[in-house]
Design a protein around this motif. Structure first.
Motif, PDB file in Angstrom:
ATOM      1  N   GLU A  99       0.528  -1.107   0.068  1.00  0.00           N
ATOM      2  CA  GLU A  99      -0.010   0.083  -0.427  1.00  0.00           C
ATOM      3  C   GLU A  99       0.550   1.404   0.097  1.00  0.00           C
ATOM      4  N   GLY A 100       0.095   1.990  -0.347  1.00  0.00           N
ATOM      5  CA  GLY A 100       1.115   3.319  -0.489  1.00  0.00           C
ATOM      6  C   GLY A 100       0.446   4.744   0.690  1.00  0.00           C
ATOM      7  N   SER A 101       1.645   4.859  -0.272  1.00  0.00           N
ATOM      8  CA  SER A 101       1.309   6.770   1.387  1.00  0.00           C
ATOM      9  C   SER A 101       1.458   7.549   1.291  1.00  0.00           C
ATOM     10  N   ILE A 102       0.819   8.394   0.239  1.00  0.00           N
ATOM     11  CA  ILE A 102       0.656   9.339  -0.502  1.00  0.00           C
ATOM     12  C   ILE A 102       0.231  10.495   0.570  1.00  0.00           C
ATOM     13  N   GLY A 103       0.716  11.957  -1.188  1.00  0.00           N
ATOM     14  CA  GLY A 103      -0.774  13.492  -0.161  1.00  0.00           C
ATOM     15  C   GLY A 103      -0.838  13.655  -0.625  1.00  0.00           C
ATOM     16  N   ILE A 104      -2.245  14.342  -0.718  1.00  0.00           N
ATOM     17  CA  ILE A 104      -3.306  14.572  -1.617  1.00  0.00           C
ATOM     18  C   ILE A 104      -3.348  16.052  -1.882  1.00  0.00           C
ATOM     19  N   PRO A 105      -3.490  16.580  -3.393  1.00  0.00           N
ATOM     20  CA  PRO A 105      -3.286  18.174  -4.128  1.00  0.00           C
ATOM     21  C   PRO A 105      -3.981  19.043  -2.899  1.00  0.00           C
ATOM     22  N   LYS A 106      -3.034  19.782  -2.996  1.00  0.00           N
ATOM     23  CA  LYS A 106      -3.449  20.650  -2.450  1.00  0.00           C
ATOM     24  C   LYS A 106      -3.797  21.904  -2.827  1.00  0.00           C
ATOM     25  N   ASN A 107      -4.139  21.899  -3.941  1.00  0.00           N
ATOM     26  CA  ASN A 107      -4.782  22.563  -5.428  1.00  0.00           C
ATOM     27  C   ASN A 107      -4.720  22.193  -6.706  1.00  0.00           C
ATOM     28  N   ALA A 108      -5.138  23.055  -7.856  1.00  0.00           N
ATOM     29  CA  ALA A 108      -5.322  22.597  -9.148  1.00  0.00           C
ATOM     30  C   ALA A 108      -3.655  22.175  -9.592  1.00  0.00           C
ATOM     31  N   GLY A 109      -3.203  22.930  -9.152  1.00  0.00           N
ATOM     32  CA  GLY A 109      -1.714  22.791  -9.984  1.00  0.00           C
ATOM     33  C   GLY A 109      -1.245  21.621  -9.176  1.00  0.00           C
ATOM     34  N   ASP A 110      -1.182  21.698  -8.208  1.00  0.00           N
ATOM     35  CA  ASP A 110      -1.257  19.847  -7.336  1.00  0.00           C
ATOM     36  C   ASP A 110      -1.667  18.866  -8.398  1.00  0.00           C
ATOM     37  N   VAL A 111      -2.469  18.780  -9.293  1.00  0.00           N
ATOM     38  CA  VAL A 111      -3.257  17.522  -8.793  1.00  0.00           C
ATOM     39  C   VAL A 111      -1.223  16.460  -9.862  1.00  0.00           C
ATOM     40  N   ALA A 112      -0.966  17.421 -10.740  1.00  0.00           N
ATOM     41  CA  ALA A 112      -0.691  16.434 -11.931  1.00  0.00           C
ATOM     42  C   ALA A 112       0.840  15.773 -11.429  1.00  0.00           C
ATOM     43  N   ARG A 113       1.039  16.450  -9.729  1.00  0.00           N
ATOM     44  CA  ARG A 113       1.907  15.582  -9.257  1.00  0.00           C
ATOM     45  C   ARG A 113       1.732  14.758  -8.490  1.00  0.00           C
ATOM     46  N   PHE A 114       0.196  14.855  -8.209  1.00  0.00           N
ATOM     47  CA  PHE A 114      -0.637  13.540  -7.414  1.00  0.00           C
ATOM     48  C   PHE A 114      -0.827  12.397  -8.020  1.00  0.00           C
ATOM     49  N   GLU A 115      -0.710  12.859  -9.748  1.00  0.00           N
ATOM     50  CA  GLU A 115      -1.392  11.928  -9.981  1.00  0.00           C
ATOM     51  C   GLU A 115      -0.585  11.042 -10.859  1.00  0.00           C
ATOM     52  N   GLN A 116       1.300  11.979 -11.114  1.00  0.00           N
ATOM     53  CA  GLN A 116       2.211  10.889 -11.133  1.00  0.00           C
ATOM     54  C   GLN A 116       2.580   9.553 -10.317  1.00  0.00           C
TER      55      GLN A 116
END
Length: 352
Positions: A99-116
């Protein structure tokens, strides 16, 4: 019945029809280990031959396989695609779940990081990702009702940004009750999101710090459970409230067999991930004014119930402390606690 409930019930029914013996199989899956259980050993700089530090998730996987764990929950931030493939290979060779541990996107600009990061975690074999929505413990980080309401607003925004990504990649996100949300607050958020891809990481003991009855927390959040932080807790009075400690499984106050049975009942595929943090007790200053800044709806009855529970479960000896130990002694205590918990999970909780 809402959309989440319908999907949960139909999915479990389909699994049961396809694999009649699945619950027995899952019963034999050994307990996994959360990376935070190795707080001293993770990236350790200590010169220890017996307890060498873990540099990355692969080191954690290899060690957990050696000690008989069933899987790991590891931080996926900062992984490259190539490293994710190496983690997949190590996991498959070890025969462990991930299982992973991940940070949720802080804003719309952070979605790309989250998706990767979601892509990388899935490439490595993770289908469930644990997350938190807050910057720290509620009673230490947020000092006004307004500050906590802002956290709630930002958390909802982040989860709404995350949901399409999770749905696209068919990966589940499990929000932890991380000494931030009371159970009813987290359940309300998950109900509002109403997505089959967003549920809960049920931590067995964190919410005691928020004056909640641990079994009521389980009963409130278990309908949403995707993952767990399995632990046992001990408590002790101190002048400003009470002390709270993770202790080896079976040495604390939680009804672990009942909690595990409820989790399996609601989600036969749920994992049990050990979070045995070897540290000094945490201070829960519930008798100080500052503690109450964000707790407008918590009653004196709940405070009284919690303090009564603390007094009824006075430990035979003071809660364990490790700050006085040298680095090698801390590493040894950490490993012994984890081994003790895994042995208990196999002998008493039938997770083997």
């Amino acid at each position: 019945m809402d959309r989440r409930g319908f999907l949960q019930k139909t999915a479990i029914g389909a699994i049961a029809l396809s694999f009649p013996s699945l619950p027995n199989f899952l019963k034999e899956t050994p307990m996994g280990v959360v990376v935070h259980s190795y707080g001293s050993r993770w990236n350790s700089k200590a010169d220890s031959k017996q307890y060498p530090g873990f540099a990355n998730a692969i080191d954690l996987i290899n060690h957990c396989q050696q000690i008989g764990a069933g899987g790991v929950q590891a931080v996926v931030g900062g992984w490259t695609t190539d490293f994710a493939k190496k983690v997949r290979d190590a996991r498959e060779k070890a025969g462990l779940y991930l299982e992973g541990s991940i940070g949720i996107p802080k804003n719309a600009g952070d979605v790309a990081r989250f998706e990767q990061e979601v892509r990388n975690a899935k490439e490595a074999g993770a289908q469930v990702l644990r997350t938190v929505c807050s910057a720290g413990r509620r009673y230490e980080t947020y000092h006004s009702a307004e500050a906590f309401q802002e956290l709630k607003k930002n958390a909802m925004t982040s989860l709404q940004l995350a949901e399409p990504v999770l749905r696209k990649h068919k990966v589940k996100l499990a929000v932890e009750n991380h000494k931030d949300w009371r159970a009813t607050e987290l359940a309300a958020m998950l109900k509002q999101i109403n997505s089959e891809w967003i549920g809960a990481t049920l931590d067995f003991g964190n919410s005691i710090s928020l004056l909640e009855d641990p079994m009521e927390v389980v009963q409130t959040l278990v309908p949403y459970v995707f993952s767990t932080h399995a632990k046992d807790m001990a408590v002790e009075e101190y002048p400003d409230g009470f002390l709270l400690s993770e202790v080896p499984l079976g040495q604390g106050i939680l009804d672990l067999p009942k909690i595990i049975a409820l989790c399996k009942q609601h989600n036969p595929a749920v994992t049990f991930n050990l979070e045995m943090i070897t540290r000094d007790p945490l201070e829960i200053p519930c008798l100080k004014t500052d503690y109450w800044a964000t707790f407008q709806d918590v009653s004196g009855k709940e405070l009284a119930r919690t303090l009564r529970m603390v007094r009824q479960h006075k430990p035979a000896t003071p809660l364990p402390r490790v700050s006085q130990l040298n680095a090698e002694e801390r590493l040894a205590a950490e490993e012994q606690n984890i081994l003790s918990c895994l042995a208990y999970s196999k002998d008493k909780l039938t997770l083997k």
